[in-house]
Motif scaffolding. Sequence first.
Motif, short mmCIF file in Angstrom:
data_model
loop_
_atom_site.label_atom_id
_atom_site.label_comp_id
_atom_site.label_asym_id
_atom_site.label_seq_id
_atom_site.Cartn_x
_atom_site.Cartn_y
_atom_site.Cartn_z
N GLU A 10 12.40 10.37 9.94
CA GLU A 10 12.05 11.17 11.45
C GLU A 10 13.23 10.67 12.55
OE1 GLU A 10 10.79 14.25 12.86
OE2 GLU A 10 9.74 13.30 10.92
N ALA A 46 8.48 8.05 9.05
CA ALA A 46 8.99 7.63 10.11
C ALA A 46 10.46 7.33 10.19
CB ALA A 46 8.00 6.39 10.59
N PRO A 74 7.12 -4.55 0.37
CA PRO A 74 7.71 -3.09 0.66
C PRO A 74 7.31 -2.88 2.06
CG PRO A 74 6.51 -3.32 -1.44
CD PRO A 74 6.55 -4.68 -0.94
N ILE A 75 6.27 -2.80 2.26
CA ILE A 75 5.86 -2.62 3.95
C ILE A 75 6.68 -3.18 4.83
CG2 ILE A 75 4.02 -2.42 5.64
CD1 ILE A 75 3.74 -0.58 3.34
N GLU A 85 9.29 -1.35 7.23
CA GLU A 85 9.09 -1.48 8.68
C GLU A 85 10.43 -2.21 9.27
OE1 GLU A 85 6.26 -4.24 10.18
OE2 GLU A 85 6.11 -3.32 12.16
N LEU A 126 13.74 5.64 -1.23
CA LEU A 126 12.90 6.25 -0.15
C LEU A 126 13.33 6.64 1.15
CD1 LEU A 126 9.58 4.05 -0.79
CD2 LEU A 126 10.15 6.09 -1.94
N ALA A 140 0.67 3.48 3.25
CA ALA A 140 1.57 2.83 4.50
C ALA A 140 2.92 3.06 4.14
CB ALA A 140 0.98 1.58 4.40
N ALA A 141 3.30 2.72 2.80
CA ALA A 141 4.86 3.11 2.19
C ALA A 141 5.22 4.38 3.09
CB ALA A 141 4.99 2.76 1.25
N TYR A 157 12.88 0.54 9.46
CA TYR A 157 12.45 1.43 10.64
C TYR A 157 12.83 0.81 11.93
CZ TYR A 157 9.48 3.71 14.14
OH TYR A 157 9.20 4.48 14.95
N ARG A 158 12.64 -0.39 12.12
CA ARG A 158 13.02 -1.03 13.42
C ARG A 158 14.42 -1.10 13.58
NH1 ARG A 158 9.00 -5.78 15.38
NH2 ARG A 158 6.95 -4.95 14.94
N LYS A 175 3.93 6.57 5.03
CA LYS A 175 3.93 6.71 6.45
C LYS A 175 5.23 6.29 6.95
CE LYS A 175 -0.73 6.35 7.06
NZ LYS A 175 -1.97 5.60 7.58
N LEU A 176 5.76 4.94 6.66
CA LEU A 176 7.00 4.55 6.98
C LEU A 176 8.21 5.13 6.98
CD1 LEU A 176 5.75 0.70 6.97
CD2 LEU A 176 6.64 1.95 9.04
N ASP A 227 0.93 -1.19 0.01
CA ASP A 227 0.10 -0.02 0.00
C ASP A 227 0.79 1.30 -0.08
OD1 ASP A 227 -2.03 1.80 0.47
OD2 ASP A 227 -1.88 1.67 2.48
N PRO A 228 0.74 2.05 -0.82
CA PRO A 228 1.46 3.17 -1.19
C PRO A 228 1.52 4.32 0.15
CG PRO A 228 0.34 3.02 -3.33
CD PRO A 228 -0.17 2.00 -2.36
#
Lengths: 361, 91, 369
Positions: free
Chosen positions: C22, C19, C222-223, C227, C49, C12-13, C230-231, C15-16, C9-10
């Motif tokens: 950030e 994040a 991709p998500i 993620e 990204l 959701a991508a 991110y983690r 947002k991550l 989902d673009p």
Amino acid sequence: MTNAADFDRSVCPTPRQDHERVLLGHGSGGRLSADLVGRVFLPEFGNEVLSALEDAATLTIDPRGEATRDQANRIAFTTDSFVVKPLFFPGGDIGKLAVHGTVNDLAVSGAQPLYLSAAFILEEGFQIDPLRRIVRSMRQACAAAGVALVTGDTKVVDRGKGDQIFITTTGIGVHRVDRDLSIHNARPGDAVIVSGTIGDHGITIMSTREGIEFETALESDTAPLNGLVEAMLEACPTIRAMRDPTRGGVSSTLNELAVASHVGIVLDEASLPVKPAVHSACEMLGLDPLYVANEGKLIAVVPGDRAEPLVEVMRRHPLGRDAAVIGRVVSEHPAMVVLRNAIGGQRVVSLLAGEQLPRIC
Amino acid sequence: MCLGIPGKIVQTYREHDVLMGKVDFGGIFKLVCLSLTPEAEVGRYVVVHVGFALQVIDETEANKVFEFLQYMDDLGELDDGGPDEEMEIQP
Amino acid sequence: MRYQQEYRDPAAARKLQHAIAEITTRPWSIMEVCGGQTHTIVRYGIDELLPEKIQLVHGPGCPVCVTPLELIDKAIEIASRDDVIFCSFGDMLRVPGSHRDLFDVKAAGGDVRVVYSPLDALKIADQNPNRTVVFFAVGFETTAPANAMAVWQAKRRHIDNFAVLVSHVLVPPAMEAILSSPTNRVQGFLGAGHVCSVMGYEEYEPLAEKYHLPIVVTGFEPIDLLEGIYRCVRMLEQGRVGVDNQYARAVRRGGSPSARGLMDDVFQVSDRKWRGIGVIPRSGYRLREEYQRFDAEHRFSVEQLQVRESETCLSGMILQGTRKPSECPAFGRECTPEHPLGATMVSSEGACAAYYHHGRFREATAMES
């Protein structure tokens, strides 16, 4: 435990520069096929007509050299051979393919298909009954496409020296004087249209392959496109180019277009019409629908402002119900096809390297 | 490495005394060995690699990333500096 | 497809993506071990990204790439025999041996068949009792239980004309080899999700402690990748060490007990040579004594072959992550997917092939601007 690997001594495999024999991949419609044509055939046969590498040759029948261009008898001329396993598959058979394939090559060149020849190479021992079914199917396909099969040939090879039946069809069509379609014509600002869902034929055939087989309600999309083409040209005489993306799939067709017209093509992944089952099969086997064969679809390049009205016209035709604008022609990155996905990444859609094979990883 | 695709079990059976199943991958069906996931039942989703189900998908875990994203949405801005622990989504 | 489409989902991508941006304050090098993850990263442009500070290093997780030349040559030798039906996953056919590949063998009359599953090869053996069916059993831990099952069934069902040519490699020893190399620059790992579906992630805990870094078991969409990154970045930024599991929908800490039991029954750990890297101790599997008669190497006693590797490309350093594919002088010139010089260009998931297919656009546009 210390497992430090010695990376300094690491080495690489020797290149496989040249294959000494013909590989299956040479028939895949991708880069190996192009290599074979470029290295073996064109150096011997190359001439102005052949070297244009259109789906059908455009010839002027003008023995006395008197005709001016707008009254010349221009014909389209093409040939194609058909080998497929299994001979009968959901949605069609080798006979239908052989008629549709040649009819479509003529049609997408903008010509009206008229006459076909058919040559059969039969393997000793092949049963008469399936042969009869194939021939009957060809007759029906010819009738549906409005073409006449007017000459033919039959040869038989020793058992084990052929695979049941191979068919070669050759076709002739006539051009209307006011039409001039060519894969060299695409220009920046044009739109790229596909007439329907992609990959149906290739995935249907793959579902029957030993070792890979799976169950699906998919059918081959094999169909004669001359009716759809006629409706399209009627509605939009400024169509610049058309092609049917058979072997090698949409990727091969678009790469050929981009090279021939020296333009870039940008595709939008989200707009590609792909049936859910084709998508799933591709995910499962690690394939890309852009590389999978179609037998009843066409790609059209039209001026950008003509695209939407044309798609509307196409959608009213039974073979164009799922027609969609899938991309546009740009002046950047000439000879290169780029796919944009919804997440924001872009990738180059190159020619299929060899045969399309399922992968595990 | 290791292409693994989620599919839904629609039928189970035994072949040569090994647990097998028919799995629906979005409209195409493939026979899959379920012997590595003996807990798999009809209706559950499994991750399949080279014809073998590797794991049954945990539906609760599958949603956590979206709950996390929803949580971030609810925070409105990421950079409004909520305490870090609140963003923990570790198991 | 459920459990797949939603992870592409673009929104959701994005947002991550935000994040990650950030929380990133310093440069970090993160290696995704697995070729499947490399594929997703390049296909969806995940690396584009990310903040510039984060560098993704592509690891050796492609079984096709790391199968040693000797074994490819053996496969070619065995597949050329008249009495053999040679079965393989599709991607192994293009891997070049010293002189030829399996496509050449097929073109010269060898019976080489592509299968989807090792059980398909077993079925072919069952249907062709007068010929020996050899399956090229390559892969990481993910594929090992499937290959083990084929051998286990062959023994139980007395399908004695079945044999496997084993080239099984293991992920943790390769990670350790990378970490203990003096040129290592990997600061965090994305663990290979499907490997961990089978094996769990207990093995990674001591590794994370010993080398003092985070390892995040990560999936393939991709998500999942975003993620996982991110983690991993969050742990790096906070100076935390240990194993985290992003791919919890398909990975349990102990893996799959049934799969591990079966693998343990059929295989034993052994030293393995990795193409482009060299021998890594205890980094692979071979068949146990009880299954030796199903070992194609044993059955065919293939002579010690003269292998010939060239030294022109950098695939070793690329597999290890110290170089990017585009830093290799041969990349895209002498070395393309049609004419691979190195293992990493051969497989569609090899880092070079992934770069070649998906990355040429970036170079082309960079040259124009």
